[in-house]
Design a protein around this motif. Structure first.
Motif, PDB file in Angstrom:
ATOM      1  N   GLU A   1      93.119  72.545  -0.950  1.00 27.05           N
ATOM      2  CA  GLU A   1      92.783  73.361   0.218  1.00 27.05           C
ATOM      3  C   GLU A   1      91.739  72.661   1.085  1.00 27.05           C
ATOM      4  O   GLU A   1      91.816  72.687   2.325  1.00 27.05           O
ATOM      5  N   ILE A   2      90.768  72.045   0.445  1.00 27.42           N
ATOM      6  CA  ILE A   2      89.747  71.302   1.196  1.00 27.42           C
ATOM      7  C   ILE A   2      90.380  70.123   1.913  1.00 27.42           C
ATOM      8  O   ILE A   2      90.068  69.829   3.072  1.00 27.42           O
ATOM      9  N   ALA A   3      91.292  69.431   1.220  1.00 24.66           N
ATOM     10  CA  ALA A   3      91.969  68.282   1.817  1.00 24.66           C
ATOM     11  C   ALA A   3      92.754  68.695   3.065  1.00 24.66           C
ATOM     12  O   ALA A   3      92.710  68.016   4.096  1.00 24.66           O
ATOM     13  N   ARG A   4      93.482  69.835   2.969  1.00 24.62           N
ATOM     14  CA  ARG A   4      94.244  70.306   4.129  1.00 24.62           C
ATOM     15  C   ARG A   4      93.318  70.647   5.297  1.00 24.62           C
ATOM     16  O   ARG A   4      93.587  70.308   6.450  1.00 24.62           O
ATOM     17  N   ALA A   5      92.207  71.326   4.997  1.00 25.03           N
ATOM     18  CA  ALA A   5      91.268  71.728   6.056  1.00 25.03           C
ATOM     19  C   ALA A   5      90.632  70.517   6.722  1.00 25.03           C
ATOM     20  O   ALA A   5      90.354  70.533   7.926  1.00 25.03           O
ATOM     21  N   ALA A   6      90.401  69.444   5.935  1.00 32.20           N
ATOM     22  CA  ALA A   6      89.746  68.245   6.471  1.00 32.20           C
ATOM     23  C   ALA A   6      90.748  67.238   7.024  1.00 32.20           C
ATOM     24  O   ALA A   6      90.343  66.239   7.642  1.00 32.20           O
ATOM     25  N   GLY A   7      92.038  67.477   6.782  1.00 36.09           N
ATOM     26  CA  GLY A   7      93.053  66.549   7.264  1.00 36.09           C
ATOM     27  C   GLY A   7      93.079  65.243   6.502  1.00 36.09           C
ATOM     28  O   GLY A   7      93.371  64.188   7.088  1.00 36.09           O
TER      29      GLY A   7
ATOM     30  N   ALA B   1      93.925  64.750  -1.197  1.00 35.46           N
ATOM     31  CA  ALA B   1      93.084  65.249  -2.293  1.00 35.46           C
ATOM     32  C   ALA B   1      92.288  64.128  -2.969  1.00 35.46           C
ATOM     33  O   ALA B   1      91.111  64.309  -3.290  1.00 35.46           O
ATOM     34  N   PRO B   2      92.889  62.920  -3.193  1.00 32.19           N
ATOM     35  CA  PRO B   2      92.078  61.840  -3.767  1.00 32.19           C
ATOM     36  C   PRO B   2      90.897  61.452  -2.887  1.00 32.19           C
ATOM     37  O   PRO B   2      89.841  61.075  -3.392  1.00 32.19           O
TER      38      PRO B   2
END
Length: 353
Positions: free
Chosen positions: A28-34, A37-38
């Motif tokens: 979810e954080i990765a999606r929000a930050a564009g 995940a790694p």
């Protein structure tokens, strides 16, 4: 690996599932930050191979989404970080002794850092802490800015400020001492001996402990109905040289002081040197009181009257608090003030007639 985990090329495993109902996943954080995940995992672990703008974007989402790393997925290392703003004094040795006592009992190793006189460590240090994942961090006469606090908090790395330079932010655990009472006790002792011309060589005005000791000095004079003479107050930097320089200035005044309260023991030793060069005897011609009660205070000639600041105990308390917080134990009080006490030796006496 279990479901919900992925492995980076470095062999590091990251968890993509939520730690609780309130904690977002790395996905979810990765999606929000564009980002991927790694990449989020690299930022969380203080890896340096992330572009600054990307890192800032991920940190912003970690903060806004309230990410909290789960203890179950991130075991801390057997390390305890200890950070000083300066390391070049006997004062620091006493603090290291206290932290080492706790580290030894907990089978931890100490990582010692210095912020080169800055009251807030740099981002390079923060990145190193994120990569090390210590069991806790103790900052001495230092503090973290809001962004740095968020970074450590989101990774589950507990930190405690010992002898804070300023007023710690709400929720920041701290261990200090009653500096105001120490300044009051030192000055009252000189007043009770009959001194009225009492000077003070304080510490840096930007440090909370310095201001509190000065306020204690002022309160003692006001209570005794002795007017405050601004010419008898000097600002030092807690080093020997500052005490010497201030001593030369104060002791050559036309109406020189008969007693001096030094903001710490090292400055008191500088005053000793200035008095010796000017042919003044301690305590026959000049009384001197220090602050800290370092081991050397009892061995100088004459032994120094000083305010005891229990540095080893303060350091032990701060280190123990950091370790306990890392284990999920929330103490009743996260702000601890340990009492000071006046230690009377041979550097104070009644003023000369």
């Amino acid at each position: 690996m279990s479901a919900g985990e992925i492995e980076l090329g470095s062999g590091e495993v990251i968890d993509l599932v939520e730690g609780s109902d309130n904690t977002p996943t790395l996905s979810e954080i990765a999606r929000a930050a564009g980002v991927s995940a790694p990449t989020v995992s690299k930022v969380l672990n203080g890896r340096t191979d992330v572009a600054p703008k990307t890192r800032a974007r991920v940190e912003e989402q970690l903060r806004e989404l309230g990410y909290q790393r789960r203890r179950s997925t991130a075991q801390p290392s057997r390390l305890l970080d200890l950070v000083f703003h300066e390391l070049d004094s006997a004062w620091a040795v006493e603090v290291i002794r206290g932290v080492e006592n706790v580290a030894r009992a907990e089978d931890l190793s100490i990582v010692l850092s210095e912020s080169a006189g800055r009251l807030t460590p740099g981002q390079t240090w923060v990145d190193g802490v994120l990569a090390r994942r210590p069991a806790g961090v103790v900052l001495v006469l230092s503090d973290l800015d809001a962004g740095q606090r968020d970074q450590l908090t989101s990774r589950g790395i507990p930190f405690v400020v010992m002898d804070p330079a300023g007023d710690p932010a709400d929720g920041v655990p701290s261990v200090g001492t009653n500096n105001w009472h120490g300044g009051l006790a030192a000055t009252r002792h000189l007043l009770e001996l009959g001194h009225h011309r009492i000077a003070m060589v304080g510490g840096p005005s930007g440090m909370m402990c310095s201001r509190a000791r000065l306020d204690g000095y002022r309160t003692a004079l006001e209570t005794a109905r002795i007017p405050l003479d601004p010419r008898l107050i000097r600002e030092g930097n807690f080093h020997h040289e500052a005490g010497y320089t201030a001593g030369r200035e104060l002791l050559t005044l036309p109406d020189r002081p008969t007693a001096v309260f030094a903001g710490n023991d090292l400055q008191a030793l500088g005053l000793y040197e200035a008095a010796r060069e000017l042919g003044l005897r301690i305590p026959e011609d000049l009384s001197v009181v220090g602050f800290d009660d370092l081991p050397l205070a009892r061995w100088v000639g004459p032994p120094l009257t000083t305010v005891r600041q229990p540095l080893v105990e303060m350091a032990e308390t701060a280190a123990r608090l950091a370790v306990d917080l890392g284990r999920g134990r929330r103490p009743a009080a996260t702000r601890v003030d340990i009492a000071t006490s006046l230690v009377v030796r041979s550097s104070t006496a009644a003023p000369p007639e």
